[in-house]
Design a protein around this motif. Structure first.
Motif, mmCIF file in Angstrom:
data_model
loop_
_atom_site.group_PDB
_atom_site.id
_atom_site.type_symbol
_atom_site.label_atom_id
_atom_site.label_comp_id
_atom_site.label_asym_id
_atom_site.label_seq_id
_atom_site.Cartn_x
_atom_site.Cartn_y
_atom_site.Cartn_z
ATOM 1 N N LYS A 161 1.177 4.481 -2.891
ATOM 2 C CA LYS A 161 0.637 5.735 -2.373
ATOM 3 C C LYS A 161 0.720 6.890 -3.384
ATOM 4 O O LYS A 161 -0.231 7.641 -3.529
ATOM 5 C CB LYS A 161 1.361 6.124 -1.093
ATOM 6 C CG LYS A 161 0.769 7.331 -0.401
ATOM 7 C CD LYS A 161 1.474 7.627 0.893
ATOM 8 C CE LYS A 161 0.760 6.877 1.995
ATOM 9 N NZ LYS A 161 1.279 7.179 3.314
ATOM 10 N N ASN A 162 1.807 7.030 -4.096
ATOM 11 C CA ASN A 162 1.996 8.169 -5.006
ATOM 12 C C ASN A 162 1.718 7.847 -6.469
ATOM 13 O O ASN A 162 2.116 8.601 -7.348
ATOM 14 C CB ASN A 162 3.426 8.705 -4.864
ATOM 15 C CG ASN A 162 3.664 9.293 -3.490
ATOM 16 O OD1 ASN A 162 2.778 9.890 -2.905
ATOM 17 N ND2 ASN A 162 4.868 9.104 -2.976
ATOM 18 N N GLU A 186 0.837 -1.206 0.000
ATOM 19 C CA GLU A 186 0.000 0.000 0.000
ATOM 20 C C GLU A 186 0.869 1.253 0.000
ATOM 21 O O GLU A 186 0.582 2.220 -0.704
ATOM 22 C CB GLU A 186 -0.906 -0.018 1.227
ATOM 23 C CG GLU A 186 -1.933 1.070 1.262
ATOM 24 C CD GLU A 186 -2.907 0.926 2.420
ATOM 25 O OE1 GLU A 186 -3.706 1.861 2.600
ATOM 26 O OE2 GLU A 186 -2.889 -0.091 3.133
ATOM 27 N N GLU A 187 1.936 1.233 0.769
ATOM 28 C CA GLU A 187 2.852 2.371 0.827
ATOM 29 C C GLU A 187 3.519 2.609 -0.530
ATOM 30 O O GLU A 187 3.722 3.754 -0.938
ATOM 31 C CB GLU A 187 3.907 2.134 1.916
ATOM 32 C CG GLU A 187 4.768 3.310 2.229
ATOM 33 C CD GLU A 187 4.014 4.467 2.868
ATOM 34 O OE1 GLU A 187 4.455 5.617 2.662
ATOM 35 O OE2 GLU A 187 3.016 4.236 3.564
ATOM 36 N N GLU A 230 -6.328 4.194 -5.900
ATOM 37 C CA GLU A 230 -7.108 4.247 -4.665
ATOM 38 C C GLU A 230 -7.146 2.840 -4.088
ATOM 39 O O GLU A 230 -7.714 1.919 -4.690
ATOM 40 C CB GLU A 230 -8.531 4.725 -4.944
ATOM 41 C CG GLU A 230 -9.410 4.722 -3.723
ATOM 42 C CD GLU A 230 -10.863 5.031 -4.035
ATOM 43 O OE1 GLU A 230 -11.677 4.910 -3.118
ATOM 44 O OE2 GLU A 230 -11.179 5.368 -5.187
#
Length: 43
Positions: free
Chosen positions: A28-29, A24-25, A33
């Motif tokens: 992130k960018n 997930e990290e 979603e």
């Protein structure tokens, strides 16, 4: 523009491999979603 812009992502990580929060990290960018993230133990 990323290939993940506007996409919804489901993440299922592995306890002995790569956990869900780590993936997930990484996303992130990217514009994705994350709608579900979990770490499971597959035995």
């Amino acid at each position: 523009m990323s290939m993940y812009d506007g996409k919804k992502v489901i993440i299922i990580g592995d306890r002995d491999g790569i956990p869900g929060p780590a993936m997930e990290e990484c996303l992130k960018n990217t514009g994705a979603e994350v709608v579900f993230s979990a770490t499971e133990c597959f035995v």
